[in-house]
Design an enzyme around this catalytic site. Structure first.
Site, mmCIF file in Angstrom:
data_model
loop_
_atom_site.group_PDB
_atom_site.id
_atom_site.type_symbol
_atom_site.label_atom_id
_atom_site.label_comp_id
_atom_site.label_asym_id
_atom_site.label_seq_id
_atom_site.Cartn_x
_atom_site.Cartn_y
_atom_site.Cartn_z
ATOM 1 N N GLU A 233 -12.608 2.835 2.609
ATOM 2 C CA GLU A 233 -11.754 1.891 1.884
ATOM 3 C C GLU A 233 -11.583 2.407 0.460
ATOM 4 O O GLU A 233 -12.540 2.457 -0.311
ATOM 5 C CB GLU A 233 -12.388 0.498 1.886
ATOM 6 C CG GLU A 233 -11.523 -0.570 1.248
ATOM 7 C CD GLU A 233 -12.209 -1.925 1.252
ATOM 8 O OE1 GLU A 233 -12.293 -2.545 0.169
ATOM 9 O OE2 GLU A 233 -12.677 -2.354 2.339
ATOM 10 N N CYS A 267 -8.877 -2.891 -5.594
ATOM 11 C CA CYS A 267 -8.168 -1.815 -4.900
ATOM 12 C C CYS A 267 -6.750 -2.196 -4.489
ATOM 13 O O CYS A 267 -5.935 -1.324 -4.194
ATOM 14 C CB CYS A 267 -8.960 -1.346 -3.684
ATOM 15 S SG CYS A 267 -9.264 -2.625 -2.454
#
Length: 460
Positions: A233, A267
């Protein structure tokens, strides 16, 4: 020893013993022994009880964990409290998923050769899990990696970010208090990158869960032994399309929240905002006014909305990216520096297409605004980067909303909500450079398990 400091003012919080290579070997050996002892695997009802008890304990200590997150990670206390609430729900989510975590029947008798057989699959833990985590959600990211492993029955060794190890250490202690034996969840605290890589690439590890930079994640994946699976990720430069029909008075707040939550250190934080020319000036004026009102400062104060970046060098980097864009003709609204680690939120208007702010994940309290006249052209620019994660479109008309949702290159598109929206039970995945595999607690449980098929042949 590793010294942990407050992100805001760099004041010391604690010193944590650092693990060495011998400690890593002991932990890998213990996890491997636990995995090989099938008779000793904790039963599903036991795993459910541990996760539910851990959720209860965490809920009882919500205020303590929230303050810890705010101090070590710099997340404003109000948002840190939300993170703890999410982590409690994540533990319960993992416990609840165990009830439905099962195989299925495989039809037989569809051909003469398969007649007289009954087949079904079962779920088994994949093996030892190595979890390497990031600083920006120092409790909830750990829950996202550890809770699925516990739920499935995988021994897990978790390495928290060196800047934010305390939330992780306290959560693991809490799991032990809830009844989880030590070999099933251990920590590796180190600032030695070589040692962290040794954990990730050890042949005894069956699954690597990595949350962090693309550079490190893809490097580790290239070093994995044959057969080791992984989930990565990373991040992106999330785009938002603002259609001409969008109600400006309704969209300012969610876009501001998505862009400046945790000082942009998310993110899927809003970074590139593409606004139709017909409403560009009105949007920019309203948005700049709201951003200027954001309360910036010490994250442990309840009124703070935007706190610090995690390290002084990150403020230097973000400031240099802004300077690069403005030196090439972009205009800055707001901005500036409050302290060694704290930047005043800024908006950059029309940075060049090849500027760092237009190309790379800023991971700071900065958003960029670009005007457009044709939506497809804006979508083309939004899709032009090598990373793709979550995106958003704001529109009161269903046609443009669906057109953007269908054409934006993203794993998830939010309509009339910001790019950083997430629930912990939904799939969460980056495309291309932004990641590999699927996050989200139920989805991670699937990735940490293997199907075993059993075929019974009828005799006689």
């Amino acid at each position: 020893m590793i010294q942990v400091v407050q992100a805001f003012d760099r004041a010391p919080i604690a010193e944590v013993p650092a693990d060495d290579a011998a400690a890593l070997e002991r932990k890998l050996a213990a996890a491997t022994r636990a995995m090989r002892d099938r008779d000793g695997w904790p039963k599903p009802h036991r795993r459910i009880a541990i996760l539910r008890r851990a959720a209860e304990l965490l809920e009882e200590r919500q205020a303590r964990f929230a303050l810890l997150i705010a101090r070590e990670g710099g997340k404003p206390l109000t948002d840190a409290t939300v993170e703890v609430v999410r982590a409690v729900d994540g533990l319960r989510n993992a416990a609840d998923e165990i009830r439905n975590f099962a195989g299925k029947e495989i039809p037989m008798g569809l051909t003469p050769a398969s007649d007289g057989r009954w087949a079904f699959t079962t779920k088994e833990p994949i093996g030892v899990v190595a979890a390497i985590s990031a600083f920006n959600h120092p409790l909830n990211l750990i829950v996202h990696q550890v809770a699925p492993a516990v739920a499935v029955g995988c021994p897990v060794i978790v390495k928290p970010a060196t800047t934010t190890p305390l939330s992780c250490l306290e959560l693991v202690a809490l799991l032990r208090e809830a009844g989880l034996d030590e070999p099933w969840c251990q920590t590796l605290v180190t600032d030695d990158n070589a040692l962290a890589e040794a954990l990730a690439t050890d042949p005894r590890v069956a699954f690597l869960s990595f949350i962090g930079s693309a550079r490190v994640g893809w490097h580790l994946r290239s070093k994995l032994p044959p057969g080791t699976r992984c989930a990565l990720e990373h991040g992106g430069a999330a785009p938002v399309i603002v259609d001409r029909s969008a109600a400006i008075e309704r969209i300012i707040e969610p876009i501001a929240k998505g862009g400046y939550y945790h000082a942009g250190q998310v993110c899927v934080s809003v970074q590139r905002i593409f606004v139709h020319a017909e409403i560009l000036d009105a949007f920019t004026e309203r948005f700049a006014a709201r951003v200027a009102q954001l309360r910036v400062g010490d994250p442990i104060l309840p009124e703070t909305e935007v706190g610090p970046l995690i390290l002084p060098r990150e403020t230097e980097r973000v400031a240099s990216w802004i300077e690069e864009a403005t030196a090439r003709g972009a205009r800055l609204l707001g901005g500036g520096r409050l302290s060694e680690t704290t930047l005043v939120p800024g908006i950059v208007l029309d940075p060049p297409a090849d500027a760092k702010l237009s190309q790379l994940e800023v991971f700071g309290p900065v958003t960029c605004i670009y005007g457009f006249t044709e939506m497809d052209a804006a979508i083309g620019i939004a899709n032009s980067l090598p990373h793709a994660f979550q995106a958003a479109v704001f529109s009161r008309d269903i046609g443009p909303a669906l057109r953007a949702a269908q054409r934006l290159d993203a794993s998830a598109v939010m309509i009339n909500d910001h790019t950083a929206f997430r629930t912990d039970w939904m799939p969460f995945a980056g495309r291309r450079h932004s990641g590999y595999g699927v996050g989200g607690i139920p989805w991670t449980m699937e990735e940490m398990a293997e199907d075993k098929m059993i075929v019974l042949r009828q005799e006689g």
